[in-house]
Design an enzyme around this catalytic site. Sequence first.
Site, PDB file in Angstrom:
ATOM      1  N   GLU A  60       0.679  -1.236   0.101  1.00 57.51           N
ATOM      2  CA  GLU A  60       0.000   0.028   0.036  1.00 57.51           C
ATOM      3  C   GLU A  60       0.819   1.275  -0.055  1.00 57.51           C
ATOM      4  O   GLU A  60       0.410   2.471  -0.330  1.00 57.51           O
ATOM      5  CB  GLU A  60      -1.052  -0.058   1.088  1.00 57.51           C
ATOM      6  CG  GLU A  60      -0.350  -0.026   2.583  1.00 57.51           C
ATOM      7  CD  GLU A  60      -0.370  -1.447   3.238  1.00 57.51           C
ATOM      8  OE1 GLU A  60      -0.073  -2.460   2.336  1.00 57.51           O
ATOM      9  OE2 GLU A  60      -0.320  -1.488   4.380  1.00 57.51           O
ATOM     10  N   ASN A  61       2.136   1.120  -0.003  1.00 63.08           N
ATOM     11  CA  ASN A  61       2.795   2.508   0.264  1.00 63.08           C
ATOM     12  C   ASN A  61       3.136   2.957  -1.400  1.00 63.08           C
ATOM     13  O   ASN A  61       3.922   3.888  -1.574  1.00 63.08           O
ATOM     14  CB  ASN A  61       4.233   2.158   0.987  1.00 63.08           C
ATOM     15  CG  ASN A  61       5.313   0.934   0.228  1.00 63.08           C
ATOM     16  OD1 ASN A  61       4.475  -0.202   0.203  1.00 63.08           O
ATOM     17  ND2 ASN A  61       6.095   1.172  -0.021  1.00 63.08           N
TER      18      ASN A  61
END
Lengths: 237, 237, 256, 256
Positions: A60-61
């Site tokens: 998700e980064n």
Amino acid sequence: MTHPPSSDTQAMRRGWSDAALAAEVARAIPPRSVVNLGIGLPTQVAEYLDPAACIMIHSENGLLGVEGRPTQATLSPTRINAGKESVDVRLGAAYFDSALSFAMIRGGHVNLAILGGMQVDVEGSLANWSVPGRKLTGMGGAMDLVTGAQAVWVMMRHADRSGAPKLLARCTLPLTGVRVVQRIITELGWFSPNGTHFEALSLAPGVTLCDLGDPALFRGGQALPSASGAASGASDL
Amino acid sequence: MTHPPSSDTQAMRRGWSDAALAAEVARAIPPRSVVNLGIGLPTQVAEYLDPAACIMIHSENGLLGVEGRPTQATLSPTRINAGKESVDVRLGAAYFDSALSFAMIRGGHVNLAILGGMQVDVEGSLANWSVPGRKLTGMGGAMDLVTGAQAVWVMMRHADRSGAPKLLARCTLPLTGVRVVQRIITELGWFSPNGTHFEALSLAPGVTLCDLGDPALFRGGQALPSASGAASGASDL
Amino acid sequence: MTAERAPAHAPEAVDPECGGPSGSGPFLKVFADAAAALTDLHSGAVVMSGGFGLCGIPECSIAELLRRGVRDLTLISNNIGNRGKGLAQLLKSGQVRHAICSYVGGNPDLEAQFFAGELTLELVPQGTFAERIRAGGAGIRAFFTPTGVGTVVAEGKEVRDFDRPCLLETGLRADFALIKAQRGDAYGNLWFKESARNFSPLMATAATVTVAEVEELVPLGTLPAEDIHCPGIFVQRIYQGSHYENAIEYPILRSP
Amino acid sequence: MTAERAPAHAPEAVDPECGGPSGSGPFLKVFADAAAALTDLHSGAVVMSGGFGLCGIPECSIAELLRRGVRDLTLISNNIGNRGKGLAQLLKSGQVRHAICSYVGGNPDLEAQFFAGELTLELVPQGTFAERIRAGGAGIRAFFTPTGVGTVVAEGKEVRDFDRPCLLETGLRADFALIKAQRGDAYGNLWFKESARNFSPLMATAATVTVAEVEELVPLGTLPAEDIHCPGIFVQRIYQGSHYENAIEYPILRSP
């Protein structure tokens, strides 16, 4: 963030080892899925994926297509996963900003999220981010993942370090999401929260229903001996 | 979309020519502004900008840094402005999707929108997108531009083809936005809607207050002879 | 959407695209260094900082805030530093009054100050955090998201049912956004390397003054126009930083 | 958010990354042509189509819809074609029941059918149009925007005052998104040329099935990972089109 130390308590010895657990989960993921792996135990699943299955790992980064670890030569400070660990990427990987990354999650484009857990209850509610007064961590992306991913699996030990059960009638810790979990896998087996109890979908070798804890909470499910059975469940959820 | 044909009516002959009007507006734009130019008359402003002023032209179809026209050799079907005309771009230009393009507009990042108009009233409300029952066009990006740009100028003829006034006490056509216009420029001069009337900020050579229409709607403003005066106003608005 | 605003008047800039002194150049966005670009960042400011953990953080701007000693900052950043580095330095020096973030694990400085009551903290789910910043920069005042329904995040918020219950969340803005990119030009167009992009292009849209530091300041036209990750319209000031540490929090190598 | 859904079962695909027949390849997203990729696009479908005017339109997919003759379509596209080209062909052939768009100037086919009551039309401000599609794809159920307050666009909508009055607008989704990119790979990663990007990457996120046609199908790894404009997670099918007209509506050249 760091892998939990291996434990030598009695509960840990029974059932799958960490490695076997990760391999078991890896086999259960449907081919061509986009999967987000939470910090801790779930991260290890990446090591056991069949390359031919073409699983795309979402981090998700801002990264889709995580694959393995770098060598000293390819180590890059800007190539990390959501656990802030160095990673490598596969052909076809893409980088993007956090708004688009969570558009993928919240918009239902991620097929499967495999998260760590502190507690899961029979309704499928999950607590995995906060122990009030004791430790401050933050929910990170977990609330978005349990809300947006097409399916949510929780991968955790069957009991905590003090031996207290983590599969409960009702979570007591602050929730990450309400009625969001479809599958739970611990070193003892695969479970599905069914509203009033946990259905045991399959058990690790040598484990019986009596090993699972409060008998009122666990029932034997329809025979589901193979991991591929669990996998086919994923695409329905 | 296409430039309105030059008219030979009496009203058109008085005041600035189309070219002089475009040059007048171009001079009034503060250096280093990001400007969105509407379809029609405003598009022509681009031809008169001083390159040293480093105006960046934003085109809502997803382009920042429009500059001039292509040659036959550089003509590209994928390099167009919001009027769907072929354009060239300057060094430092960027392309992006429509969500980001309107994030620039709605988020207040565009310094100035110069739009065409059908009607503007003394409150600064604008109608420029619809003549009910007669023609179907659509508002395109105009409603977002009047809402989001830091300043809105309307550049239009003083009267329509039938001679009817376009600066009115109250717009009669469907509105594009309510109380959104800070400056109006027609071939007769610069005007500012002040709630109850239009203040004439400056007039084209040879034009007097009597030429503007209903005397109740127009008042002479504080002397504002130079275009640079109008320009400094823009950055306040 | 914040009470305090950065002054409209910008500090002195030198623009390499014209070669001339301040005032004569085309865009006036290029500054010599962090000190020049941040002279007007005042105590009490609301500051966004890009980066995920220590990846992609504005190292030079953070060092300048530490040097300047501005206090009572509100920091908006996913992690507020980590392992004593990045924004965690501003925690240690007592410059932070309020923090808005999504994850503070591995940041003992923040944990200690929070439990000691030395700062206030707003924890926001990471996707909502990103979306609130994007909304703030895009003129979207508020939005309905399903994330957080039934959790402490929902406390005090409007819940409305669409195809499922959703919370109303509002846009987030700041006085300053401090971000770091790999490459940038004199107009402020930015390109980010790998996963260092994260929140930075969003924050650039949501601040009154966005200050970008870059590893490489490149001539206009160097960055392909299609592949600019953050168009310069969102960047008010840019400078080339130096001495980047680019720490990796957990460097794990392939098993031989 | 639409009543009808495309079937979950995808048509036959051949994946060049593995060279094998359908079923054995890694991603199963690559199709031979428009006919193969669109076999299950049914009458009554809700279809998004990328492009601004004629710039960046999915020419081959539109031609296939025309050939197939599917009817009662709901089209969501900024212009619904122009000058008789693009989606305007589907208007002329009477295949469109409802259109959602922002601008129809220069599209006499739509104007004529609308005034004749042959189709219904929803006009949406272009920024709201883009944002509704992005919201639909990003799981944002609704948002408050100041655009359209005090105009016909506000009719029937909730108005709420933040720093200024705003309208509540809802996310928009479709059964199919038909888009066109310059380059794409077997995972569906896309790269758009110049201003041909416009609504296409947004639409890709907001449809059950996104079908991308590309001028060049390139091997995995060809597109730099930082510069992918639409990651393949949003693309279910991809094919290499042919015979692109790439019309320029108003080709205006520099004065000699």
